[in-house]
Motif scaffolding. Structure first.
Motif, PDB file in Angstrom:
ATOM      1  N   SER A  98       0.837  -1.201   0.000  1.00 30.09           N
ATOM      2  CA  SER A  98       0.000   0.000   0.000  1.00 30.09           C
ATOM      3  C   SER A  98       0.868   1.246   0.000  1.00 30.09           C
ATOM      4  O   SER A  98       2.072   1.183   0.231  1.00 30.09           O
ATOM      5  CB  SER A  98      -0.919  -0.003   1.223  1.00 30.09           C
ATOM      6  N   PRO A 101       1.020   3.111   5.762  1.00 31.59           N
ATOM      7  CA  PRO A 101       0.582   2.147   6.768  1.00 31.59           C
ATOM      8  C   PRO A 101      -0.930   2.166   7.015  1.00 31.59           C
ATOM      9  O   PRO A 101      -1.523   1.144   7.322  1.00 31.59           O
ATOM     10  CB  PRO A 101       1.325   2.555   8.034  1.00 31.59           C
ATOM     11  N   ASP A 102      -1.559   3.323   6.861  1.00 29.90           N
ATOM     12  CA  ASP A 102      -2.994   3.430   7.122  1.00 29.90           C
ATOM     13  C   ASP A 102      -3.834   3.367   5.835  1.00 29.90           C
ATOM     14  O   ASP A 102      -5.042   3.559   5.865  1.00 29.90           O
ATOM     15  CB  ASP A 102      -3.288   4.730   7.867  1.00 29.90           C
ATOM     16  N   LYS A 103      -3.196   3.067   4.710  1.00 30.28           N
ATOM     17  CA  LYS A 103      -3.881   3.009   3.409  1.00 30.28           C
ATOM     18  C   LYS A 103      -4.222   1.558   3.056  1.00 30.28           C
ATOM     19  O   LYS A 103      -3.576   0.629   3.514  1.00 30.28           O
ATOM     20  CB  LYS A 103      -2.986   3.585   2.306  1.00 30.28           C
TER      21      LYS A 103
END
Length: 161
Positions: A98, A101-103
């Motif tokens: 990705s 990390p938050d995607k």
């Protein structure tokens, strides 16, 4: 000379019997040396252009062992392995599924992929390179864990055309 041209040179040297190639343009010099089944790449850049003056990276020949090791495990859940296409790493670096990390991952198992669609990112020397699929089909298996190092020509994904 850009990064893609250097990649193509490494591929050509890897497939040929050439043991060493040196190219100089203006203040840029690249030397690619091949030993046994390994291509060694030495790049020299002027001190003003980059803080690191010499970078050495080794790219071993294609590694069929990981693909062979994962193929039997994938056989029950996947269609015939002989019709699968492998998307391979075009460079050495760190594999990311990705953009952050938050995607969400670019692709997952079962997703349809088309030629030109971004399938992952490979970080090489603090540069994040988007890797695009060269084939169309359905993702059958992701062969590499997120945030792990990959080698040149290492299988990343299996695609059913």
């Amino acid at each position: 000379m850009d990064f893609k041209q250097i990649q193509e040179l490494v591929k050509m040297i890897n497939k040929s019997n050439i043991s060493e190639l040196s190219i100089e343009q203006d203040k840029f010099k690249i030397t690619i040396k091949q030993k046994d089944n390994e291509v060694q790449q030495v790049i020299t850049v002027p001190a003003a252009a980059a803080p690191i003056q010499t970078v050495v990276a080794a790219a071993p020949a294609a590694t069929p062992a990981p693909a062979a090791a994962t193929a039997p495990a994938a056989a029950p859940s996947a269609p015939k392995a002989d019709n699968l296409i492998t998307i391979k790493s075009p460079m050495i670096g760190t594999f990311y599924r990705s953009a952050g990390p938050d995607k969400a991952p670019f692709i997952n198992v079962g997703d349809e992929v088309t030629a030109g669609k971004v399938v992952c990112i490979i970080e090489a020397m603090k540069l994040f390179n988007e890797i695009e699929s060269e084939v169309s089909g359905k993702i059958v298996k992701v062969l590499v864990d997120d945030a792990t190092p990959v080698e040149y020509d290492q299988p990343l994904f299996l695609v059913e055309p």
